[in-house]
Design a protein around this motif. Structure first.
Motif, PDB file in Angstrom:
ATOM      1  N   GLU A 264       4.453  15.159 -62.137  1.00  0.00           N
ATOM      2  CA  GLU A 264       3.602  15.605 -61.118  1.00  0.00           C
ATOM      3  C   GLU A 264       4.188  16.590 -60.159  1.00  0.00           C
ATOM      4  N   ARG A 265       3.400  17.570 -60.141  1.00  0.00           N
ATOM      5  CA  ARG A 265       4.085  18.736 -59.224  1.00  0.00           C
ATOM      6  C   ARG A 265       4.218  18.229 -57.643  1.00  0.00           C
ATOM      7  N   PRO A 266       5.192  18.431 -56.987  1.00  0.00           N
ATOM      8  CA  PRO A 266       5.154  17.803 -55.595  1.00  0.00           C
ATOM      9  C   PRO A 266       4.193  18.801 -54.684  1.00  0.00           C
ATOM     10  N   GLY A 267       3.975  18.033 -53.484  1.00  0.00           N
ATOM     11  CA  GLY A 267       3.001  18.723 -52.662  1.00  0.00           C
ATOM     12  C   GLY A 267       3.610  19.546 -51.945  1.00  0.00           C
ATOM     13  N   ALA A 268       3.051  20.280 -50.882  1.00  0.00           N
ATOM     14  CA  ALA A 268       3.649  20.937 -49.774  1.00  0.00           C
ATOM     15  C   ALA A 268       4.636  20.400 -48.907  1.00  0.00           C
ATOM     16  N   GLU A 269       4.529  19.006 -48.623  1.00  0.00           N
ATOM     17  CA  GLU A 269       5.112  18.327 -47.858  1.00  0.00           C
ATOM     18  C   GLU A 269       6.519  17.931 -48.330  1.00  0.00           C
ATOM     19  N   ALA A 270       6.555  17.940 -49.555  1.00  0.00           N
ATOM     20  CA  ALA A 270       7.727  17.499 -50.388  1.00  0.00           C
ATOM     21  C   ALA A 270       9.146  18.091 -50.024  1.00  0.00           C
ATOM     22  N   SER A 271      10.264  17.614 -49.894  1.00  0.00           N
ATOM     23  CA  SER A 271      11.411  18.282 -49.560  1.00  0.00           C
ATOM     24  C   SER A 271      11.943  18.999 -50.437  1.00  0.00           C
ATOM     25  N   LEU A 272      12.970  19.932 -50.266  1.00  0.00           N
ATOM     26  CA  LEU A 272      13.546  20.708 -51.108  1.00  0.00           C
ATOM     27  C   LEU A 272      14.330  20.291 -52.301  1.00  0.00           C
ATOM     28  N   LEU A 273      14.802  18.788 -52.080  1.00  0.00           N
ATOM     29  CA  LEU A 273      15.200  18.161 -53.025  1.00  0.00           C
ATOM     30  C   LEU A 273      14.435  17.512 -53.926  1.00  0.00           C
ATOM     31  N   ASP A 274      13.236  17.063 -53.521  1.00  0.00           N
ATOM     32  CA  ASP A 274      12.298  16.281 -54.293  1.00  0.00           C
ATOM     33  C   ASP A 274      11.922  17.482 -55.246  1.00  0.00           C
ATOM     34  N   VAL A 275      11.641  18.813 -54.686  1.00  0.00           N
ATOM     35  CA  VAL A 275      10.875  19.933 -55.638  1.00  0.00           C
ATOM     36  C   VAL A 275      12.393  20.327 -56.631  1.00  0.00           C
ATOM     37  N   GLY A 276      13.423  20.129 -56.292  1.00  0.00           N
ATOM     38  CA  GLY A 276      14.686  20.470 -57.254  1.00  0.00           C
ATOM     39  C   GLY A 276      14.467  19.520 -58.267  1.00  0.00           C
ATOM     40  N   GLN A 277      14.458  18.380 -57.746  1.00  0.00           N
ATOM     41  CA  GLN A 277      14.406  17.230 -58.957  1.00  0.00           C
ATOM     42  C   GLN A 277      12.883  17.276 -59.889  1.00  0.00           C
ATOM     43  N   TRP A 278      11.922  17.821 -59.416  1.00  0.00           N
ATOM     44  CA  TRP A 278      10.847  17.846 -60.219  1.00  0.00           C
ATOM     45  C   TRP A 278      11.271  19.194 -61.289  1.00  0.00           C
ATOM     46  N   ILE A 279      11.886  20.195 -60.754  1.00  0.00           N
ATOM     47  CA  ILE A 279      12.061  21.383 -61.460  1.00  0.00           C
ATOM     48  C   ILE A 279      13.046  20.878 -62.602  1.00  0.00           C
ATOM     49  N   ARG A 280      14.227  20.006 -62.253  1.00  0.00           N
ATOM     50  CA  ARG A 280      15.012  19.432 -63.190  1.00  0.00           C
ATOM     51  C   ARG A 280      14.461  18.874 -64.229  1.00  0.00           C
ATOM     52  N   ALA A 281      13.551  17.755 -63.753  1.00  0.00           N
ATOM     53  CA  ALA A 281      12.983  16.922 -64.782  1.00  0.00           C
ATOM     54  C   ALA A 281      11.912  17.880 -65.779  1.00  0.00           C
ATOM     55  N   THR A 282      11.292  18.777 -65.204  1.00  0.00           N
ATOM     56  CA  THR A 282      10.259  19.521 -65.878  1.00  0.00           C
ATOM     57  C   THR A 282      10.982  20.544 -67.025  1.00  0.00           C
ATOM     58  N   VAL A 283      11.969  21.315 -66.552  1.00  0.00           N
ATOM     59  CA  VAL A 283      12.603  22.038 -67.462  1.00  0.00           C
ATOM     60  C   VAL A 283      14.103  21.545 -67.547  1.00  0.00           C
ATOM     61  N   PRO A 284      14.662  20.590 -68.345  1.00  0.00           N
ATOM     62  CA  PRO A 284      15.946  20.118 -68.288  1.00  0.00           C
ATOM     63  C   PRO A 284      17.126  20.968 -68.650  1.00  0.00           C
ATOM     64  N   CYS A 285      16.947  22.153 -68.804  1.00  0.00           N
ATOM     65  CA  CYS A 285      17.638  23.275 -69.162  1.00  0.00           C
ATOM     66  C   CYS A 285      18.890  22.837 -70.056  1.00  0.00           C
ATOM     67  N   VAL A 286      18.375  22.531 -71.182  1.00  0.00           N
ATOM     68  CA  VAL A 286      19.431  22.173 -72.251  1.00  0.00           C
ATOM     69  C   VAL A 286      20.139  23.455 -72.926  1.00  0.00           C
ATOM     70  N   THR A 287      19.390  24.596 -72.783  1.00  0.00           N
ATOM     71  CA  THR A 287      19.905  26.010 -73.540  1.00  0.00           C
ATOM     72  C   THR A 287      19.880  27.157 -72.303  1.00  0.00           C
ATOM     73  N   VAL A 288      20.883  28.115 -72.586  1.00  0.00           N
ATOM     74  CA  VAL A 288      20.831  29.331 -71.779  1.00  0.00           C
ATOM     75  C   VAL A 288      19.386  29.857 -71.687  1.00  0.00           C
ATOM     76  N   GLN A 289      18.520  29.799 -72.693  1.00  0.00           N
ATOM     77  CA  GLN A 289      17.230  30.199 -72.402  1.00  0.00           C
ATOM     78  C   GLN A 289      16.306  29.653 -71.808  1.00  0.00           C
ATOM     79  N   ASP A 290      16.437  28.267 -71.256  1.00  0.00           N
ATOM     80  CA  ASP A 290      16.070  27.551 -70.231  1.00  0.00           C
ATOM     81  C   ASP A 290      15.950  27.993 -68.852  1.00  0.00           C
ATOM     82  N   ARG A 291      16.989  28.706 -68.594  1.00  0.00           N
ATOM     83  CA  ARG A 291      17.326  29.064 -67.098  1.00  0.00           C
ATOM     84  C   ARG A 291      16.195  30.153 -66.514  1.00  0.00           C
TER      85      ARG A 291
END
Length: 150
Positions: A5-32
């Motif tokens: 679930e996409r974090p709202g505007a009140e979410a911290s930078l860490l929460d957003v970072g963890q959401w991006i990390r979970a959404t795009v796991p970055c298994v390969t260089v092409q995921d960057r």
């Protein structure tokens, strides 16, 4: 909030970072690029002021001092949250690496320094709100107090 679930505007930078990390796991260089696109999208949504890309030095919540490229301290902090899954104790714009050199006086980190944990220190710059003007400070004709701009 679920992991996808996409974090709202009140979410911290860490929460957003963890959401991006979970959404795009970055298994390969092409995921960057996909990760960077999400970071850029969030920065635009939050109207973060962007400058030229420069190095930023940060202390992660676990005590490591590390660098990240970014056009703002918020972007650098978000990138570090995505890459390491941790929040930052502080982040500063450091194009000349002056702050990094305080921690690593030889001018660079040696391989054994990569995971070196240092004592957490107070933030290196004020974050968040502008400092309220003091009654003792002069105010310019435009209503701004010198020295209290972002």
């Amino acid at each position: 909030m679920t992991a996808h679930e996409r974090p709202g505007a009140e979410a911290s930078l860490l929460d957003v970072g963890q959401w991006i990390r979970a959404t795009v796991p970055c298994v390969t260089v092409q995921d960057r690029p996909a990760r960077q696109a999400l970071i850029d999208e969030i920065l635009v949504e939050r109207r973060v002021w962007q400058r030229d890309y420069v190095w930023h030095t940060a202390q992660l919540a676990d005590g490591r001092v590390i660098m990240a490229l970014g056009a703002s301290t918020e972007e650098a902090e978000r990138k570090l949250a995505v890459l390491h899954g941790l929040g930052c104790q502080w982040v500063v714009r450091d194009p000349e690496h002056a702050v990094l050199f305080e921690y690593f006086p030889e001018g660079h980190r040696h391989p054994e320094d990569v995971n070196r944990v240092l004592a957490l220190t107070p933030p290196r710059r004020p974050r968040g709100e502008l400092t309220a003007p003091s009654a003792n400070l002069p105010v310019t004709p435009h209503g701004r107090t010198p020295g209290f701009m972002r």
